[in-house]
Design a protein around this motif. Structure first.
Motif, PDB file in Angstrom:
ATOM      1  N   ILE A 139       7.438   6.312 -18.361  1.00 24.30           N
ATOM      2  CA  ILE A 139       6.654   6.968 -17.391  1.00 24.30           C
ATOM      3  C   ILE A 139       6.483   6.037 -16.261  1.00 24.30           C
ATOM      4  N   ASP A 140       6.388   4.646 -16.330  1.00 25.86           N
ATOM      5  CA  ASP A 140       6.223   3.747 -15.263  1.00 25.86           C
ATOM      6  C   ASP A 140       7.433   3.735 -14.512  1.00 25.86           C
ATOM      7  N   VAL A 141       8.461   3.914 -15.347  1.00 20.73           N
ATOM      8  CA  VAL A 141      10.033   3.907 -13.951  1.00 20.73           C
ATOM      9  C   VAL A 141       9.990   5.166 -13.317  1.00 20.73           C
ATOM     10  N   GLY A 142       9.384   6.268 -13.695  1.00 21.57           N
ATOM     11  CA  GLY A 142       9.122   7.519 -12.928  1.00 21.57           C
ATOM     12  C   GLY A 142       7.996   7.178 -11.807  1.00 21.57           C
ATOM     13  N   ILE A 143       7.031   6.537 -12.129  1.00 25.01           N
ATOM     14  CA  ILE A 143       5.922   6.298 -11.138  1.00 25.01           C
ATOM     15  C   ILE A 143       6.607   5.293  -9.998  1.00 25.01           C
ATOM     16  N   GLY A 144       7.580   4.386 -10.553  1.00 24.11           N
ATOM     17  CA  GLY A 144       8.119   3.342  -9.597  1.00 24.11           C
ATOM     18  C   GLY A 144       9.223   3.927  -8.778  1.00 24.11           C
ATOM     19  N   VAL A 145       9.838   4.964  -9.148  1.00 26.55           N
ATOM     20  CA  VAL A 145      10.592   5.951  -8.200  1.00 26.55           C
ATOM     21  C   VAL A 145      10.014   6.824  -7.356  1.00 26.55           C
ATOM     22  N   GLY A 146       8.707   7.211  -7.772  1.00 28.03           N
ATOM     23  CA  GLY A 146       8.081   8.084  -6.958  1.00 28.03           C
ATOM     24  C   GLY A 146       7.511   7.217  -5.911  1.00 28.03           C
ATOM     25  N   ALA A 147       7.037   5.807  -5.867  1.00 28.15           N
ATOM     26  CA  ALA A 147       6.437   5.043  -5.062  1.00 28.15           C
ATOM     27  C   ALA A 147       7.677   4.792  -3.944  1.00 28.15           C
ATOM     28  N   ILE A 148       8.949   4.393  -4.446  1.00 20.29           N
ATOM     29  CA  ILE A 148       9.895   4.212  -3.441  1.00 20.29           C
ATOM     30  C   ILE A 148      10.148   5.596  -2.594  1.00 20.29           C
ATOM     31  N   VAL A 149      10.146   6.604  -3.147  1.00 17.40           N
ATOM     32  CA  VAL A 149      10.425   7.858  -2.462  1.00 17.40           C
ATOM     33  C   VAL A 149       9.476   8.212  -1.439  1.00 17.40           C
ATOM     34  N   GLY A 150       8.024   7.884  -1.861  1.00 17.43           N
ATOM     35  CA  GLY A 150       7.150   8.259  -1.021  1.00 17.43           C
ATOM     36  C   GLY A 150       6.937   7.089   0.296  1.00 17.43           C
ATOM     37  N   LEU A 151       7.259   6.030  -0.126  1.00 17.71           N
ATOM     38  CA  LEU A 151       7.459   4.952   1.262  1.00 17.71           C
ATOM     39  C   LEU A 151       8.715   5.425   1.863  1.00 17.71           C
ATOM     40  N   LEU A 152       9.680   5.724   1.564  1.00 16.79           N
ATOM     41  CA  LEU A 152      10.618   6.265   2.311  1.00 16.79           C
ATOM     42  C   LEU A 152      10.359   7.470   3.184  1.00 16.79           C
ATOM     43  N   VAL A 153       9.458   8.393   2.550  1.00 10.26           N
ATOM     44  CA  VAL A 153       9.035   9.542   3.507  1.00 10.26           C
ATOM     45  C   VAL A 153       7.990   9.234   4.439  1.00 10.26           C
ATOM     46  N   ALA A 154       7.201   8.206   3.974  1.00  7.32           N
ATOM     47  CA  ALA A 154       6.257   7.699   5.136  1.00  7.32           C
ATOM     48  C   ALA A 154       6.863   6.857   6.225  1.00  7.32           C
ATOM     49  N   GLY A 155       7.931   6.193   5.703  1.00 11.36           N
ATOM     50  CA  GLY A 155       8.680   5.376   6.858  1.00 11.36           C
ATOM     51  C   GLY A 155       9.415   6.225   7.792  1.00 11.36           C
ATOM     52  N   ARG A 156       9.908   7.296   7.199  1.00  7.89           N
ATOM     53  CA  ARG A 156      10.935   8.246   8.078  1.00  7.89           C
ATOM     54  C   ARG A 156      10.133   9.153   9.154  1.00  7.89           C
ATOM     55  N   TRP A 157       8.963   9.669   8.629  1.00  8.29           N
ATOM     56  CA  TRP A 157       8.228  10.841   9.436  1.00  8.29           C
ATOM     57  C   TRP A 157       6.733  10.252   9.848  1.00  8.29           C
ATOM     58  N   LEU A 158       6.291   9.084   9.442  1.00  9.48           N
ATOM     59  CA  LEU A 158       4.897   9.012   9.813  1.00  9.48           C
ATOM     60  C   LEU A 158       4.620   7.731  10.726  1.00  9.48           C
ATOM     61  N   LEU A 159       5.634   6.593  10.272  1.00 10.26           N
ATOM     62  CA  LEU A 159       5.163   5.530  10.954  1.00 10.26           C
ATOM     63  C   LEU A 159       5.401   5.233  12.310  1.00 10.26           C
ATOM     64  N   ASN A 160       6.422   5.836  13.011  1.00 11.27           N
ATOM     65  CA  ASN A 160       7.012   5.905  14.504  1.00 11.27           C
ATOM     66  C   ASN A 160       5.847   6.761  15.104  1.00 11.27           C
ATOM     67  N   PRO A 161       5.542   8.014  14.594  1.00 15.58           N
ATOM     68  CA  PRO A 161       4.499   8.616  15.337  1.00 15.58           C
ATOM     69  C   PRO A 161       3.077   7.993  15.316  1.00 15.58           C
ATOM     70  N   MET A 162       2.845   7.387  14.214  1.00 24.33           N
ATOM     71  CA  MET A 162       1.364   6.315  14.347  1.00 24.33           C
ATOM     72  C   MET A 162       1.596   5.140  15.447  1.00 24.33           C
ATOM     73  N   PHE A 163       2.700   4.767  15.605  1.00 25.13           N
ATOM     74  CA  PHE A 163       2.674   3.646  16.567  1.00 25.13           C
ATOM     75  C   PHE A 163       2.645   4.066  17.857  1.00 25.13           C
ATOM     76  N   ARG A 164       3.174   5.075  17.986  1.00 27.87           N
ATOM     77  CA  ARG A 164       3.184   5.865  19.425  1.00 27.87           C
ATOM     78  C   ARG A 164       1.725   6.255  19.965  1.00 27.87           C
ATOM     79  N   ILE A 165       1.014   6.710  18.905  1.00 25.22           N
ATOM     80  CA  ILE A 165      -0.172   7.047  19.314  1.00 25.22           C
ATOM     81  C   ILE A 165      -1.197   5.631  19.566  1.00 25.22           C
ATOM     82  N   LEU A 166      -0.906   4.850  18.576  1.00 21.26           N
ATOM     83  CA  LEU A 166      -1.641   3.544  18.986  1.00 21.26           C
ATOM     84  C   LEU A 166      -1.264   2.782  19.974  1.00 21.26           C
TER      85      LEU A 166
END
Length: 607
Positions: free
Chosen positions: A187-214
């Motif tokens: 279960i922990d391995v699945g959580i770890g993989v999910g954390a990596i995927v979540g970070l990749l998604v956030a980095g790909r579609w959220l970080l740059n728009p956030m910094f543009r607004i700021l």
């Protein structure tokens, strides 16, 4: 009471800062490096030194953020394409080194009398090299972008990834908890993989728009806060997923490496990174339990020496197996022979599930810390023992009986430009330099440059200096230029010598050495630049020309007066009671109208 508590905390902060400020410059002056300075300072002020701190673990937890921020900045330099290009190094070289060293160190532990499970835990922890120490060393030497540096970075990244399966294995080996732990770990391995995927998604579609607004808000402090939020938030996400905080920060840096805000982020995080990384090394020094070392000094000393030697031997063997050069393999073996900060995590986890007891945990921790302390000293020893690298002379001709009409010594930027009119006129030019790589590059452009050190009298004879119609000294270093001119004028007094001067002080030294012509390397370009500026500001060519002639006259008068009055002696410092030289034009103050002819005087050290 609250005031007293706050005052005590302020005292501790002042002590931490003072320890680093005092120790690091001393150790760097001694050539021992900043890391050893921080470690020594931490040992002195810690619970086993003067006892100014009694809870180094608390400081260590906070200071680990320095490693986290360091990995974020490294990630900013690692574009995804570049990281993909290192995949073979990470999962090939990294896996091979970790597997071999873990097997060797487990065998060492068993040979020292440890039970197999404890020996594996001890060896697996020591395999995990200190990311903080190695990256700091690579950064100080500017080697991170080199091929050997990239290989070390790749291995460190793989070792950071290995903390996850190692922690899972520790839990699986826990007494009486195999079945339950196995299912929970899946279960922990699945959580770890999910954390990596979540970070990749956030980095790909959220970080740059956030910094543009700021950025549109034009609030610098908010941008700094956002940078820290990204670093710490990604580290927290990985930690909650059971992964390494440093790995989370590294991934965030990689995801932002192609962002237009990359340089701004690096500038915002850098001050926090430097302070916290220094604090990390201070905390590691504090954590060295001298009472445990004293009670078990034989096993600790033996283990440190044997573990470091065996690990270094494993690293060297892997490097040579993969056909890396002897020098590169030896340097990697010495730099990466220590244990690292993730060993503390692994040993604590093993103690928590009952695989090792508290005393064994303290002994193993002391072994790792001492190995970290010894690493800068081992590197100094390596530099002393290793012969200086000899340049590859393949395709490079030595100086032997040259007979050109003009001898050029030094073929860098200045020498290349100075030789152009001679070559265009068809004059026979002989060129010597002692930079092998530059000689090879020059050959690709059709220039024949011979290898030779112009500061040696025998080389000057072999290069035909006595038969030349003129010798041009175009080397980079001012003291080397003066030494060459002194040799030439002493040995070949009738040969005209023209030399490049670094600054006014060097020009005076060359004149005293008897040079026939000297010019400060940036003098003419600065004159041309100044004249172009006058024309840009609206002056006609005649007026700009007159002003520049006046500047040239003043410069010549100053140089002559310095020669006769002793104002300079080649050091750039005022000496004696010299007469006032011709004044230089000075910047006017607001509201002041200045006549160039009445400008105040000022000594000029450079240019």
């Amino acid at each position: 009471m609250a005031g007293e508590a706050g005052g005590n905390e302020l005292v501790q902060v002042v002590v931490l800062l003072a320890a680093g400020v005092v120790a690091v410059p001393i150790f760097k002056r001694l050539g021992l490096g900043s890391i050893l300075g921080y470690l020594a300072a931490g040992l002195i002020i810690g619970p086993f030194g003067f006892g100014l701190f009694d809870d180094p673990e608390a400081i260590l937890h906070i200071a680990e953020l320095g490693v986290v921020m360091f990995l974020f900045i490294i990630g900013l330099e690692m574009r995804p394409s570049r990281l993909w290009g290192l995949r073979q190094e990470i999962f090939g070289l990294g896996l091979l080194q970790v597997a071999l060293c873990a097997a060797l160190l487990t065998g060492v532990g068993m040979a020292l009398g440890l039970p197999p499970v404890v020996a594996f835990v001890a060896g697996a922890g020591f395999v995990l090299t200190s990311t903080a120490i190695v990256m700091q060393l690579l950064e100080e030497r500017g080697d991170i972008a080199t091929q050997p540096g990239q290989r070390m970075v790749s291995i460190l990244l793989f070792e950071d990834l290995m903390i996850v399966p190692l922690l899972a294995l520790i839990a699986f080996m826990a007494p009486g908890g195999e079945e339950a732990t196995l299912s929970s770990r899946l279960i922990d391995v699945g959580i770890g993989v999910g954390a990596i995927v979540g970070l990749l998604v956030a980095g790909r579609w959220l970080l740059n728009p956030m910094f543009r607004i700021l950025a549109d808000a034009h609030a610098r402090e908010v941008m700094t806060a956002a940078a820290l939020l990204v670093v710490l938030g990604s580290a927290l996400a990985m930690q909650l997923g059971g992964l390494s905080m440093a790995m989370g920060a590294f991934l965030a840096g990689v995801l932002l490496s192609e962002s237009s805000f990359r340089h701004q982020l690096e500038a915002d995080v850098e001050p926090f990174r430097g302070i916290l990384l220094g604090l990390f090394f201070l905390a590691v020094g504090m954590s060295l339990d001298l009472s445990v070392v004293a009670a078990n000094w034989v096993i600790v000393a033996l283990s440190v020496v044997v573990y470091m030697i065996v690990k270094a031997a494993g690293i060297y063997a892997v490097a040579r197996l993969l056909r890396h050069g002897h020098g590169q393999a030896l340097e990697r073996a010495v730099v990466m022979a220590q244990g690292g900060e993730f060993a503390f995590v692994l040993y604590s986890a093993a103690a928590g599930v009952g695989l090792i007891d508290g005393e064994t945990n303290a002994v193993l921790t002391a072994i790792v810390i001492i190995s970290m302390v010894l690493t800068p000293l081992a590197i100094l020893g390596l530099r002393g023992l290793m012969p200086r690298p000899t340049p590859d002379m393949n395709g490079v001709d030595m100086v032997d009986g040259l007979d050109g009409s003009v001898l050029v010594i030094g073929f860098g930027r200045f020498g290349q430009v100075a030789s152009q009119p001679l070559l265009l006129k068809g004059i026979d030019v002989s060129i010597i330099d002692n930079d092998v790589e530059m000689i090879k590059v020059a050959a690709t452009f059709g220039f024949k440059v011979y290898y030779g050190d112009g500061a040696r009298l025998d080389i000057l004879h072999a290069a035909g200096a006595g038969r030349a119609r003129a010798v041009l000294v175009c080397v980079d270093k001012a003291e080397t230029t003066v030494r060459i001119v002194e040799h030439l004028k002493a040995e070949f007094p009738l040969v005209p010598v023209l030399a490049r001067a670094w600054d006014r002080g060097a020009a005076l030294d060359l004149i005293h050495a008897g040079v026939d012509f000297q010019i400060r390397e940036m003098l003419e370009s600065a004159f041309v630049f100044g004249e172009a500026t006058l024309k840009t500001l609206g002056l006609d060519e005649t007026e700009a020309n007159e002003i520049m002639q006046d500047v040239r006259r003043r410069d010549s008068e100053r140089l002559e007066m310095q020669l006769t009055g002793g104002l300079y002696a080649g050091t750039g410092l005022l000496k004696g009671n010299a007469p006032t030289p011709a004044p230089l034009a000075q910047p006017r103050q607001p509201g002041q109208v200045m006549n160039p002819g009445a400008a105040p005087s000022s000594p000029e050290a450079g240019g």
